[in-house]
Scaffold this active site. Structure first.
Site, short mmCIF file in Angstrom:
data_model
loop_
_atom_site.label_atom_id
_atom_site.label_comp_id
_atom_site.label_asym_id
_atom_site.label_seq_id
_atom_site.Cartn_x
_atom_site.Cartn_y
_atom_site.Cartn_z
CG ASP A 1 -2.04 -1.04 1.07
OD1 ASP A 1 -2.35 -1.41 -0.08
OD2 ASP A 1 -2.58 -1.50 2.09
CE1 TYR B 1 -9.08 -4.99 6.02
CE2 TYR B 1 -8.29 -5.66 3.86
CZ TYR B 1 -8.82 -5.98 5.10
OH TYR B 1 -9.11 -7.29 5.41
#
Length: 853
Positions: A443, A526
């Protein structure tokens, strides 16, 4: 002469007789038993411990309003040398880059980031470059001036020959950065290579597909022939219309449209650029609504005309082309999968956040609220983002890749850590379909800093928390997010230490107050909560928690081993989260060593046990071992956590002769990566393959990953293992790289969203003989209770600390701050630009809006 009797000493007259000793022992035991019974079983005694201690405290009958809870403003001892550029500074640097000419008079010919395509040159990143540690320490601890500032510049050079990713260092920059000061300063633009193990980044590894129009056209060309088939096979889902969209000749709203959910642009070594694409429903919670249709696409070429479909998969049947698939559909040889899940009546919003279920008793009342009745107990320099609390102090900085970092972390005046910073957030999925089976996300590549959003006051952080902004400068311009960082003190709800005793000075407790620094990054599905918690004894807890949506997958019986069914045709996929942190320790100075402290079983013989059960004694012992070489410092925690690793200074001892140190204590779920042999994670996530590692600290090894590692697993720009080249760890400046994470086995309760109480992981950095005694004993928020004499009342000493009796401030009407977007020249962006930025920043996992037919 010994006064201890042995079996053969019954004739000695020294000391009391055995009978008198027995009587005395029984008498003392009886007295203690009676006292204990009185203390613990008599209701009036139990109640009086708390009630009598404070019964003489005067409380006014009409309280006034509590003192202002705004933070106490102060000035940092030094300028924040890690702070990112502000809006005007970044605009000035952009202006300099636009006007730049090399010695041959050639410039970059830059295109505005939002208007650029893969064929253009554009700015990807402008960021403050971390100065050399030696220069910073000379400024912080010595007489040197503040180190000069440099800017890290990343360019996508699609118009170069050959196209490439440009990495540069711009500086030294003047103290005051403006368009005027940069135009008159002698600054240089140099290649930035020394912080990478592979300095040259191939253009195929670039982060974004900038040719948005061409990308949509490719998907349209692939999907358009499937228009009628998707309505049949995918449960009435159609392409090209948003929910509720009405056309002039079609008054009825159509079923939901589709989203394209993709893996990252994968290239083992940069020689190609490919991704798997899965269809999903375009509804709230679309991350969960995976459909059984997949496409493998090659877009290695910069010419969109050369992009092509490699294969298509439906119901575990692979087809070389859309035409082959349509042929099987037409001739009846296509094996159909189950129709997609259709919610029952009243369940249409099952993936949203609307309240559902039965009301719980008394839940109409607001829950307890944290209030600082006596006002804040921490100080802050907002401009320098420096905070001090109860002997702690530290600086904050913010960056594009991973967001918040902490610097110059001191306790009671001593630097404990030079740097605490997240390095990478890895998610590795498994499954029997092509999308789940090939998904690996790093990420940091997507930009967890740019994906950091404002906290919801009263929900993400207490109402009286301090909120600070965060700023990043990327291809979309400058993003200034208010309320991106929150700071608050809290009562942990348990004492830090306590005891009930019967001798003077034994009974009491210390309140377990903590200071928390928090950010939350929403990267697509998320939400990651990053917490740094400071405690009164010198302990720092670093914790990460996850919420938001699972990455959903299509469910059929073959997926039983790879996840958990949450609807008729939807599931949550099993995956690992690993979040890597960098801890640059300076324990009593920069000369540190690595100690392994383990527990080992032993069998020893003790003659005094012979009469009872023999002389063999099975017990544990402490084994302290120094790890002297980097080659031995890729580490896992001992089995059953039978030991810890500590960073110690062998030249600085505490009063009792032990080297002063800080231990790395595993907290909740301190995992490392499970699958160590995947091609997708061959060399780009080597940091995740152990619980922790310790290396010599170097300015040339600032991070364990890079923004491009996600797309180059075979030959990444930063190969973590290359840090470990056999150098000495004996009294050197050391860095610990520590992993947190979770083996996320989905469950029904993860629907609609993951819960932070389970999806959490932590590590504690705690004093290890660093002190001579517990420094939390300095706390005035403590009590000592004296047992009263017969007929007297209980008394307690609370160091004259009184809790204010006042009315807490009114909770303001809820307001969520938007994000401020500034053009590349520093002017405020239009609301449309804010919308465009939101779409790009939140299009994690390359989720593209449905193309219009």
């Amino acid at each position: 002469m010994s006064f201890l009797h042995t079996k053969g000493d019954s004739h000695l007259s020294v000391g009391p007789s055995p009978k008198s000793t027995t009587r005395r022992t029984l008498a003392i035991f009886g007295l203690l038993t009676l006292s204990s019974a009185i203390l613990f079983f008599a209701p009036q005694f139990r109640a009086s411990i708390s009630s009598d201690v404070g019964e003489n405290t005067w409380m006014p009958t009409t309280p006034g309003e509590c003192v202002d809870t705004s933070p106490i403003l102060t000035s940092a001892p030094r300028q924040n040398v890690w702070k990112n550029f502000d809006v005007d500074e970044a605009a000035a640097i952009r202006d300099w880059l636009w006007k730049y000419k090399d010695e041959n008079g050639k410039g970059f010919n830059l295109t505005n980031g939002l208007a650029a395509t893969d064929f253009d040159n554009s700015i990807t990143l402008i960021e403050n470059f971390t100065p050399p540690k030696e220069d910073v320490l000379g400024y912080f601890d010595g007489e040197q001036t503040s180190p000069p500032r440099f800017a890290k510049i990343i360019l996508d050079l699609g118009n170069a020959s050959p196209p490439t990713v440009g990495q540069y260092l711009l500086g030294p920059l003047p103290d005051v950065i403006s368009k005027l000061s940069l135009s008159t300063s002698a600054i240089e633009l140099k290649l930035l290579r020394h912080i990478y193990t592979r300095p040259d980044v191939p253009y195929t590894a670039r982060l974004y597909a900038l040719n948005g129009t061409y990308t949509e056209k490719l998907f349209l060309d692939i999907i358009k022939p499937l228009y009628n088939v998707t309505q049949d096979l995918l449960g009435g889902v159609v392409l090209g219309r948003r929910p509720g969209q009405v056309l002039s000749d079609d008054p009825e709203p159509k079923p939901p449209t589709l989203l394209f959910a993709a893996t990252t642009p994968f290239s083992y070594d940069g020689s190609f650029r490919r991704m798997w694409i899965q269809l999903k429903k375009d509804l709230p919670g679309s991350f969960l609504m995976a459909l059984d249709m997949y496409f493998y696409v090659d877009f290695t070429s910069m010419d969109p005309a050369e992009w092509y479909l490699i294969r298509m998969v439906y119901n575990r049947q692979a087809f070389a082309s859309v035409e082959d698939f349509l042929g099987a559909y037409s001739n009846g040889t296509l094996k159909r999968s189950s129709p997609p899940d259709i919610p029952n009546s009243g369940e249409e919003a099952w993936a949203g956040r609307e309240r559902r279920g039965n009301k719980r008793d008394l839940d109409e009342r607001a829950g307890p609220r944290q209030v600082s009745f006596n006002g804040p107990r921490y100080r802050v320099d907002k401009d320098n983002q420096w905070i001090s609390w109860m002997g702690w102090s530290f600086y904050l900085s913010f960056a594009r890749d991973m967001g918040l970092s902490l610097w110059d972390v001191r306790f009671r005046g001593e630097r404990i850590l030079y740097e605490i910073s997240p390095q990478e957030a890895l998610a590795v999925y498994s499954g029997s379909d092509p999308h789940q089976g090939s998904t690996v996300f790093l990420d940091g590549g997507f930009g967890m800093g740019t994906a950091t959003r404002a906290m919801i006051r009263g929900y993400d952080c207490p109402y009286d928390a301090l909120f600070l902004p965060a700023i990043t400068h990327t291809n979309v311009g400058t993003l200034l997010q208010q309320d991106a960082i929150c700071v608050f003190e809290r009562d942990s709800g348990k004492p830090l230490s306590r005891h009930i005793g019967y001798l003077k000075g034994e009974m009491g407790a210390i309140k377990g107050y903590e200071l928390v620094v928090r950010t939350i990054s929403t990267v697509g599905n998320y939400d990651y909560l990053f917490d740094y918690t400071f405690q009164l004894d010198g302990t720092i807890e670093v914790r990460v928690s996850a919420s938001g949506y699972l990455q959903g997958a299509w469910w059929d019986d073959a997926e039983m081993s790879y996840g958990t069914k949450i609807r008729d045709t939807y599931m949550g996929s099993i995956h690992d989260h690993v979040i890597n942190y960098k801890f640059d320790f300076d324990v009593a100075g920069t000369r540190n060593s690595l100690m392994a402290v383990t527990l080992e079983n032993e069998v020893v013989q003790q003659p005094w046990f012979d009469d009872d059960w023999g002389q063999d004694v099975h017990q544990q012992k402490i084994v302290r071992r120094m790890i002297r070489n980097e080659s031995d410092a890729l580490l896992d925690y001992p089995k059953n956590y039978e030991g810890v690793y500590a960073i110690v200074n062998e030249e600085e001892l505490n009063r009792w002769g032990y080297p002063r140190g800080y231990a790395i204590h595993p907290g909740i779920s301190p995992i490392h990566l499970t699958n160590l042999n995947s091609k997708r994670t061959q060399n780009n996530v080597n940091f995740a393959k152990h619980h922790l590692a310790v290396s010599r600290r170097k300015d040339s090894e600032p991070r364990s990953s890079s923004m491009w590692n996600i797309n180059l697993p075979g030959t990444p720009p930063v190969d973590f293992y290359k840090f470990f080249d056999g150098e000495s760890l004996e009294q050197e400046d050391l860095t610990a790289w520590v992993n947190l994470g979770m083996h996320h086995i989905p469950r029904a309760e993860d629907s609609p969203m993951t819960l932070t109480n389970i999806a959490t992981s932590s590590v504690l950095l705690t004093p290890f003989n660093f002190n001579d005694w517990d420094p939390a004993m300095e706390s005035m928020n403590a009590i000592i209770i004296d047992i009263p004499e017969p007929g007297e009342t209980w008394s307690g000493n609370e160091n004259d600390v009184e809790i204010a009796f006042c009315v807490p401030p009114r909770v303001d009407r809820w307001n969520y701050p938007g994000i401020s977007v500034f053009e590349e020249d520093g002017t405020p962006g239009r609301p449309l630009r804010v919308h465009e930025m939101r779409q790009q920043a939140e299009s994690y996992h390359a989720i593209f809006a449905a193309t219009e037919l």
